[in-house]
Scaffold this motif. Structure first.
Motif, short mmCIF file in Angstrom:
data_model
loop_
_atom_site.label_atom_id
_atom_site.label_comp_id
_atom_site.label_asym_id
_atom_site.label_seq_id
_atom_site.Cartn_x
_atom_site.Cartn_y
_atom_site.Cartn_z
N LEU A 80 0.85 -1.19 0.00
CA LEU A 80 0.00 0.00 0.00
C LEU A 80 0.89 1.24 0.00
O LEU A 80 1.88 1.30 0.74
CB LEU A 80 -0.91 -0.02 1.23
N VAL A 96 3.10 -1.75 4.93
CA VAL A 96 1.67 -2.02 4.84
C VAL A 96 1.38 -2.71 3.51
O VAL A 96 1.79 -2.23 2.44
CB VAL A 96 0.84 -0.70 4.94
N ILE A 98 -1.65 -5.07 1.14
CA ILE A 98 -2.99 -5.65 0.95
C ILE A 98 -2.76 -7.13 0.69
O ILE A 98 -1.97 -7.49 -0.18
CB ILE A 98 -3.74 -4.99 -0.23
N THR A 125 -3.45 -7.20 11.46
CA THR A 125 -4.32 -7.23 10.28
C THR A 125 -5.66 -6.61 10.58
O THR A 125 -6.09 -6.58 11.74
CB THR A 125 -4.55 -8.68 9.78
N ARG A 128 -10.74 -4.20 5.62
CA ARG A 128 -11.26 -2.88 5.28
C ARG A 128 -12.73 -2.96 4.91
O ARG A 128 -13.24 -4.04 4.57
CB ARG A 128 -10.46 -2.28 4.10
N LYS A 134 -5.93 -5.76 5.11
CA LYS A 134 -4.72 -4.95 5.18
C LYS A 134 -3.84 -5.52 6.28
O LYS A 134 -4.32 -5.87 7.35
CB LYS A 134 -5.09 -3.51 5.52
#
Length: 155
Positions: A80, A96, A98, A125, A128, A134
């Motif tokens: 991310l 970070v 995904i 974790t 979202r 994430k």
């Protein structure tokens, strides 16, 4: 001259047959023994365990063993690069990513270790609102998240 059918002059076989016949007659009259009833100690009946032979299959049910579906390429989707993610890299020594929704923290940790050759101390974790997972990967003290991010190509 013999003394009756099974008297003193009778052969051994005849005497044996007559004693067997007498024993059979008394068995018919009075029964062969007393049947004891097993005393039950529980109110429930449990089916007795029967012999179960060990499995000895004639052929393999699966021709090929299944491969692991969660490999490192499926676990981590992409890093991310938002502003808040960059702030985490600079301030908290944290990357970070995904990741796949089905992956767990152990799998994420292992995938990061294999793909980027870095040690991470812990993984946080969250899922979202859009349904993606994430992962915040905290690196150990001997690795700098900024250097790793440069090597990966995030920055």
């Amino acid at each position: 001259h013999s003394l009756g059918k099974f008297g003193e002059g009778a052969t051994r076989r005849e005497r044996m047959v007559s004693s067997q016949a007498a024993a059979a007659a008394t068995a018919v009259r009075s029964g062969t023994g007393k049947k004891t009833v097993k005393r039950r100690t529980k109110v429930h009946f449990y089916r007795p365990k029967t012999f179960e032979p060990p499995k000895n299959p004639k052929y393999a049910r699966k021709s090929v063993p299944s491969r692991t579906k969660m490999d490192k390429w499926r676990v981590i989707k992409y890093p991310l690069t938002t502003e808040s993610a960059m702030k985490k890299i600079e301030d908290n020594n944290t990357l970070v990513f995904i990741v796949d929704v089905m992956s767990n923290k152990r799998q994420i940790k292992e995938a990061v270790k294999q793909m980027y050759e870095i040690q991470c101390s812990k993984v946080n974790t969250l899922i979202r609102p859009d349904g993606a997972k994430k992962a915040y990967v905290h690196l150990t003290q001997d690795y700098d998240a900024l250097d790793v991010a440069n090597r990966i190509g995030i920055i």
